[in-house]
Design a protein around this motif. Structure first.
Motif, PDB file in Angstrom:
ATOM      1  N   UNK A 114      -3.312 -15.473 -34.891  1.00 53.23           N
ATOM      2  CA  UNK A 114      -4.605 -15.179 -34.287  1.00 53.23           C
ATOM      3  C   UNK A 114      -5.189 -16.359 -33.544  1.00 53.23           C
ATOM      4  N   UNK A 115      -4.880 -17.570 -34.014  1.00 45.70           N
ATOM      5  CA  UNK A 115      -5.432 -18.772 -33.384  1.00 45.70           C
ATOM      6  C   UNK A 115      -4.607 -19.252 -32.207  1.00 45.70           C
ATOM      7  N   UNK A 116      -3.351 -18.822 -32.121  1.00 45.23           N
ATOM      8  CA  UNK A 116      -2.418 -19.385 -31.144  1.00 45.23           C
ATOM      9  C   UNK A 116      -2.905 -19.214 -29.709  1.00 45.23           C
ATOM     10  N   UNK A 117      -3.335 -18.004 -29.362  1.00 52.13           N
ATOM     11  CA  UNK A 117      -3.777 -17.757 -27.993  1.00 52.13           C
ATOM     12  C   UNK A 117      -4.997 -18.576 -27.617  1.00 52.13           C
ATOM     13  N   UNK A 118      -5.954 -18.692 -28.534  1.00 46.82           N
ATOM     14  CA  UNK A 118      -7.161 -19.476 -28.256  1.00 46.82           C
ATOM     15  C   UNK A 118      -6.830 -20.963 -28.151  1.00 46.82           C
ATOM     16  N   UNK A 119      -5.899 -21.436 -28.978  1.00 47.69           N
ATOM     17  CA  UNK A 119      -5.496 -22.841 -28.903  1.00 47.69           C
ATOM     18  C   UNK A 119      -4.829 -23.141 -27.564  1.00 47.69           C
ATOM     19  N   UNK A 120      -3.984 -22.212 -27.079  1.00 43.57           N
ATOM     20  CA  UNK A 120      -3.342 -22.405 -25.776  1.00 43.57           C
ATOM     21  C   UNK A 120      -4.365 -22.418 -24.647  1.00 43.57           C
ATOM     22  N   UNK A 121      -5.342 -21.512 -24.729  1.00 41.65           N
ATOM     23  CA  UNK A 121      -6.381 -21.473 -23.700  1.00 41.65           C
ATOM     24  C   UNK A 121      -7.202 -22.759 -23.713  1.00 41.65           C
ATOM     25  N   UNK A 122      -7.565 -23.226 -24.913  1.00 45.13           N
ATOM     26  CA  UNK A 122      -8.313 -24.478 -25.016  1.00 45.13           C
ATOM     27  C   UNK A 122      -7.515 -25.655 -24.503  1.00 45.13           C
ATOM     28  N   UNK A 123      -6.213 -25.660 -24.787  1.00 44.95           N
ATOM     29  CA  UNK A 123      -5.337 -26.724 -24.290  1.00 44.95           C
ATOM     30  C   UNK A 123      -5.357 -26.785 -22.771  1.00 44.95           C
ATOM     31  N   UNK A 124      -5.254 -25.619 -22.128  1.00 42.37           N
ATOM     32  CA  UNK A 124      -5.235 -25.579 -20.664  1.00 42.37           C
ATOM     33  C   UNK A 124      -6.577 -26.005 -20.077  1.00 42.37           C
ATOM     34  N   UNK A 125      -7.670 -25.484 -20.633  1.00 46.08           N
ATOM     35  CA  UNK A 125      -8.989 -25.748 -20.050  1.00 46.08           C
ATOM     36  C   UNK A 125      -9.434 -27.191 -20.259  1.00 46.08           C
ATOM     37  N   UNK A 126      -9.150 -27.760 -21.431  1.00 48.05           N
ATOM     38  CA  UNK A 126      -9.557 -29.147 -21.651  1.00 48.05           C
ATOM     39  C   UNK A 126      -8.690 -30.088 -20.822  1.00 48.05           C
ATOM     40  N   UNK A 127      -7.420 -29.711 -20.595  1.00 50.82           N
ATOM     41  CA  UNK A 127      -6.568 -30.515 -19.728  1.00 50.82           C
ATOM     42  C   UNK A 127      -7.094 -30.551 -18.304  1.00 50.82           C
ATOM     43  N   UNK A 128      -7.546 -29.403 -17.807  1.00 51.67           N
ATOM     44  CA  UNK A 128      -8.139 -29.354 -16.473  1.00 51.67           C
ATOM     45  C   UNK A 128      -9.427 -30.164 -16.406  1.00 51.67           C
TER      46      UNK A 128
END
Length: 336
Positions: free
Chosen positions: A153-167
């Motif tokens: 359940x957390x995996x998708x949100x963690x991936x999204x956070x990874x992408x957005x904070x990287x940007x």
């Protein structure tokens, strides 16, 4: 490599995060794998060799699809014309520079160490469960499936956070970093409470769906309250992992996981009267340490964004009439 192309689509600095394309890439991979496994493994009767070949072929299909999507999305960059090959301006000396390759290797080594620490925790948890007897081993394994549901359940949100904070760090925008952090924590709280409510109200039914052995379910149900505590701690730890990967600070994620490992080992091995409650308490303690340490170190991500912004500001011409326009032009590569 297929996962690498998917990661590029998730974390591109200049291209909007294409999580939809990453989802389609995963669907292509898994659908091709399923269809080819049935075709080669069952219909054509190639057995295990057919299944292995299906996995290899489906990964190469997903790789080709991912590379095509990268090429297609690179054409959306503002400085690439419709008739121009987006790879024409690619400087391989920059892509393959020793400094960048060393940084990439360091990032992956730190993530590997973090994964090894988690594997040690899970392996030791299983070993200690076995010492408590076969009922404890089976019951704890059943409860661990609930923990796996939380991680999915957390995996998708963690991936999204990874992408957005990287940007956000790439553009030196600490305000955007704070927005991403706040949004992830809100989602983590919401999902944590949802999973907690689900396990409180339907925990036994979920366990019965996982096994037909009622004696194992009865044993696991006695320790189900530990899983009521797990979602909030787990979501915080997992989502913070995504932020630190996106910020390319896996060394802090590694250190937090190592501290969590030490906490688990001390709590599970130093207690004179060992029991299954002690074991689950040690597991929850490791989640708490991971979450607390990463939240405590979060400010370092904002500082990284501020440092990047200061660096960009130092490159702006002092007589710039429109600093915002000059800043955007600064991020645009030259034709040289």
């Amino acid at each position: 490599m297929a996962f690498g192309s998917e990661s590029r689509l998730l974390t591109g600095d200049q291209i909007k995060c294409r999580t939809d394309v990453a989802l389609v890439t995963n669907l292509v991979l898994n659908l091709c794998n399923a269809i080819l496994c049935i075709l080669l493994g069952r219909l054509l009767d190639y057995g295990i060799w057919g299944v292995a070949a299906a996995t290899v072929v489906s990964n190469y299909i997903a790789l080709a699809f991912g590379c095509y999507q990268i090429w297609r999305n690179l054409r959306l960059l503002p400085w690439v014309s419709e008739s121009e090959d987006p790879f024409a301006k690619l400087d391989l000396s920059l892509v393959c520079s020793p400094e960048k390759l060393a940084k990439l290797a360091s990032l992956n080594i730190n993530i590997l160490i973090r994964s090894v620490c988690i594997m040690v925790i899970v392996t030791d948890f299983t070993s200690l469960s076995a010492k408590l007897g076969s009922a404890a081993l089976a019951g704890n394994n059943l409860l661990m499936q609930l923990q796996m549901l939380i991680s999915f359940g957390a995996d998708g949100f963690a991936n999204a956070g990874e992408a957005m904070v990287g940007q956000a760090i790439g553009f030196g925008n600490s305000h955007r970093v704070r927005q991403v952090f706040g949004a992830l924590m809100c989602w983590g709280l919401l999902l944590g409470l949802t999973f907690t409510a689900l396990y409180v109200s339907c925990g036994r039914w979920i366990l019965l769906a996982l096994t037909s052995h009622r004696e194992i379910v009865d044993y696991a149900e006695a320790y189900l309250p530990w899983q009521w505590c797990a979602p909030l701690l787990s979501f915080t730890a997992y989502l913070m992992d995504g932020l630190f990967v996106g910020a390319t600070q896996p060394n802090k994620m590694r250190d937090a996981t190592f501290l969590a490992l030490l906490a688990f080992l001390v709590a599970s091995h130093a207690v004179p009267e060992f029991s299954n409650d002690v074991l689950w308490g040690a597991f929850m303690l490791h989640l708490l340490v991971r979450a607390a340490v990463l939240v405590y170190w979060y400010k370092g991500i904002e500082l990284a964004a501020d440092e990047r912004h200061s660096y960009y500001q130092s490159l702006l011409p002092s007589d710039s009439i429109d600093p915002d326009l000059a800043f955007r032009n600064l991020l645009r590569p030259t034709d040289a």
